[in-house]
Design an enzyme around this catalytic site. Sequence first.
Site, PDB file in Angstrom:
ATOM      1  N   HIS A   1      -1.911  -9.528   4.804  1.00 39.14           N
ATOM      2  CA  HIS A   1      -1.538 -10.748   4.090  1.00 39.14           C
ATOM      3  C   HIS A   1      -0.979 -11.846   5.010  1.00 39.14           C
ATOM      4  O   HIS A   1      -1.567 -12.918   5.133  1.00 39.14           O
ATOM      5  CB  HIS A   1      -0.453 -10.437   3.043  1.00 39.14           C
TER       6      HIS A   1
HETATM    7  O1  RIB Z   1       2.345  -9.278  -1.615  1.00 46.34           O
HETATM    8  C1  RIB Z   1       2.283  -9.266  -0.214  1.00 46.34           C
HETATM    9  C2  RIB Z   1       3.476  -9.961   0.370  1.00 46.34           C
HETATM   10  O2  RIB Z   1       4.676  -9.301  -0.029  1.00 46.34           O
HETATM   11  C3  RIB Z   1       3.500  -9.939   1.907  1.00 46.34           C
HETATM   12  O3  RIB Z   1       4.186 -11.053   2.376  1.00 46.34           O
HETATM   13  C4  RIB Z   1       4.276  -8.695   2.200  1.00 46.34           C
HETATM   14  O4  RIB Z   1       4.916  -8.743   3.481  1.00 46.34           O
HETATM   15  C5  RIB Z   1       5.315  -8.748   1.116  1.00 46.34           C
HETATM   16  O5  RIB Z   1       6.361  -9.619   1.550  1.00 46.34           O
END
Ligand code: RIB
Length: 310
Positions: free
Chosen positions: A240
Amino acid sequence: MTRRIVIDTDPGQDDAVALLLALASPELEVAAVTAVAGNVPLSRTSVNARVVCELAGRPDVPVYAGCDRPLRREPYTAEYVHGPTGLDGADLPEPVMPLADGHAVDALARLLTAAEPASVTLCTLGPLTNVATLLRDHPGAGRGLAGIVAMGGGFFEGGNTTPAAEFNIYVDPEAADIVFRSGLPLTLFPLDATHQVLILDDHLRRLRALGRVGRAVAGWLEFYERWDVAKYGFEGGPLHDPCVIAYLLAPGLFGGKDCNVQIEVESPLTVGMTVVDWWGVTGDPANCHVVRDVDAEGFFDLLIERLGRL
Ligand code: RIB
Ligand code: CA
């Protein structure tokens, strides 16, 4: 011409990779890192951010501790994904570099007030508590911001924490609501984009071949991806947060459009949902550039090349 950025983060293995990518890229000046409670408590995220800076050989980067709980709600953490330390999967030493003095929000306010107008890009990788507190308590600070690039939310892809809500927004929906109503230039990387960026075995092989940094990253990612692979049946975990940094380095890897995005803060069923008007049915003005298309292999080529420089 380097771009001055601040990274607000809740490391978390994917945050850590995003930090490394930024620190490995000469196009970016990381003016500060601000830790926020999220994946794990602030007591760990504020340590983990420094672990990563030291892994990158950058103990000079100021790391500030910020908000330790959401604006209104009870803390919600994700050790079930990231492990108890938040950086499980690689055995790295606790940091020697100290935390920078003062609260992250105050540091952000000072930095942005002293900055040239619209000169700093704020990259948010976790819940938006620090950012919302800044906008609420220091209304003039936004003048220094060129914009915010945020990982969070989901629309056609739904949520990863509830059926409707993605983690970063779910943890502090009131904070997200403040940010999305701020009128600041906002770019969003929702799950619809980041679920296309899956960590495959070939990526892990190439990372391990880089040496110490690559081996640590591969160890983090092999630990971190288990939960998503088990939940979604993906062939790899979604990476992500590094998408936010890659966007600054190579925007041509991504595509999207300007949309109206609003945050659900009331309904117990859908609280934390990013209501993305992708088809423009409401006629409400766009407040966000929403990314949906990703050149995943182009992203990994960039990431692996840059991490190889550390
Ligand atoms: O949903 C994914 C996000 O939530 C990413 O930023 C992960 O690190 C968590 O913070
Ligand atoms: Ca994160």
